[in-house]
Motif scaffolding. Structure first.
Motif, PDB file in Angstrom:
ATOM      1  N   ALA A  26     -39.503 -70.246  17.565  1.00  0.00           N
ATOM      2  CA  ALA A  26     -38.102 -69.912  17.281  1.00  0.00           C
ATOM      3  C   ALA A  26     -38.007 -68.920  16.129  1.00  0.00           C
ATOM      4  O   ALA A  26     -37.155 -68.029  16.137  1.00  0.00           O
ATOM      5  N   ALA A  27     -38.883 -69.076  15.134  1.00  0.00           N
ATOM      6  CA  ALA A  27     -38.846 -68.174  13.981  1.00  0.00           C
ATOM      7  C   ALA A  27     -39.196 -66.748  14.383  1.00  0.00           C
ATOM      8  O   ALA A  27     -38.535 -65.801  13.966  1.00  0.00           O
ATOM      9  N   PHE A  28     -40.225 -66.599  15.203  1.00  0.00           N
ATOM     10  CA  PHE A  28     -40.644 -65.254  15.593  1.00  0.00           C
ATOM     11  C   PHE A  28     -39.812 -64.674  16.730  1.00  0.00           C
ATOM     12  O   PHE A  28     -39.973 -63.503  17.074  1.00  0.00           O
ATOM     13  N   SER A  29     -38.929 -65.470  17.307  1.00  0.00           N
ATOM     14  CA  SER A  29     -38.042 -64.933  18.341  1.00  0.00           C
ATOM     15  C   SER A  29     -36.995 -64.000  17.741  1.00  0.00           C
ATOM     16  O   SER A  29     -36.347 -63.240  18.463  1.00  0.00           O
ATOM     17  N   PHE A  36     -32.338 -67.371   9.307  1.00  0.00           N
ATOM     18  CA  PHE A  36     -32.666 -68.189  10.481  1.00  0.00           C
ATOM     19  C   PHE A  36     -34.176 -68.319  10.636  1.00  0.00           C
ATOM     20  O   PHE A  36     -34.691 -69.428  10.846  1.00  0.00           O
ATOM     21  N   ALA A  37     -34.897 -67.212  10.528  1.00  0.00           N
ATOM     22  CA  ALA A  37     -36.346 -67.248  10.699  1.00  0.00           C
ATOM     23  C   ALA A  37     -37.013 -68.080   9.609  1.00  0.00           C
ATOM     24  O   ALA A  37     -37.936 -68.857   9.882  1.00  0.00           O
ATOM     25  N   PHE A  45     -39.636 -73.170   8.063  1.00  0.00           N
ATOM     26  CA  PHE A  45     -39.632 -74.364   7.220  1.00  0.00           C
ATOM     27  C   PHE A  45     -39.699 -75.633   8.070  1.00  0.00           C
ATOM     28  O   PHE A  45     -40.360 -76.607   7.696  1.00  0.00           O
ATOM     29  N   LEU A  46     -39.020 -75.611   9.216  1.00  0.00           N
ATOM     30  CA  LEU A  46     -39.028 -76.771  10.108  1.00  0.00           C
ATOM     31  C   LEU A  46     -40.280 -76.834  10.976  1.00  0.00           C
ATOM     32  O   LEU A  46     -40.486 -77.817  11.693  1.00  0.00           O
ATOM     33  N   GLY A  47     -41.107 -75.781  10.949  1.00  0.00           N
ATOM     34  CA  GLY A  47     -42.329 -75.766  11.743  1.00  0.00           C
ATOM     35  C   GLY A  47     -42.153 -75.249  13.156  1.00  0.00           C
ATOM     36  O   GLY A  47     -43.023 -75.432  13.994  1.00  0.00           O
ATOM     37  N   ARG A  48     -41.062 -74.618  13.432  1.00  0.00           N
ATOM     38  CA  ARG A  48     -40.786 -74.068  14.769  1.00  0.00           C
ATOM     39  C   ARG A  48     -41.149 -72.579  14.774  1.00  0.00           C
ATOM     40  O   ARG A  48     -40.300 -71.710  14.623  1.00  0.00           O
ATOM     41  N   PHE A  49     -42.422 -72.310  14.962  1.00  0.00           N
ATOM     42  CA  PHE A  49     -42.914 -70.940  14.860  1.00  0.00           C
ATOM     43  C   PHE A  49     -42.370 -70.047  15.973  1.00  0.00           C
ATOM     44  O   PHE A  49     -42.070 -68.877  15.751  1.00  0.00           O
TER      45      PHE A  49
END
Length: 59
Positions: free
Chosen positions: A31-34, A19-20, A25-29
């Protein structure tokens, strides 16, 4: 740790990492670090089993 619990934990960690990676990859930092708190919780969940395994007498 029992084998089913270890397999479930591995699948959970792999899903968090997937998921992260996808969110990065989509640029949603954000959401990735959540997902980071879930990895910390997994670490504190596994740590007692590692401590008990080291202190058990050899068979």
């Amino acid at each position: 740790m029992s084998k089913p619990a270890a397999i479930a934990l591995i699948l959970f960690v792999v899903s968090i990492l997937t998921f992260a990676t996808w969110q990065l990859f989509l640029g949603r930092f954000e959401a990735a670090f959540s997902a980071l708190p879930f990895l910390v919780i997994c670490y504190f969940f596994v740590k007692p089993w590692q401590y008990n395994q080291k202190n058990d007498p050899p068979e």
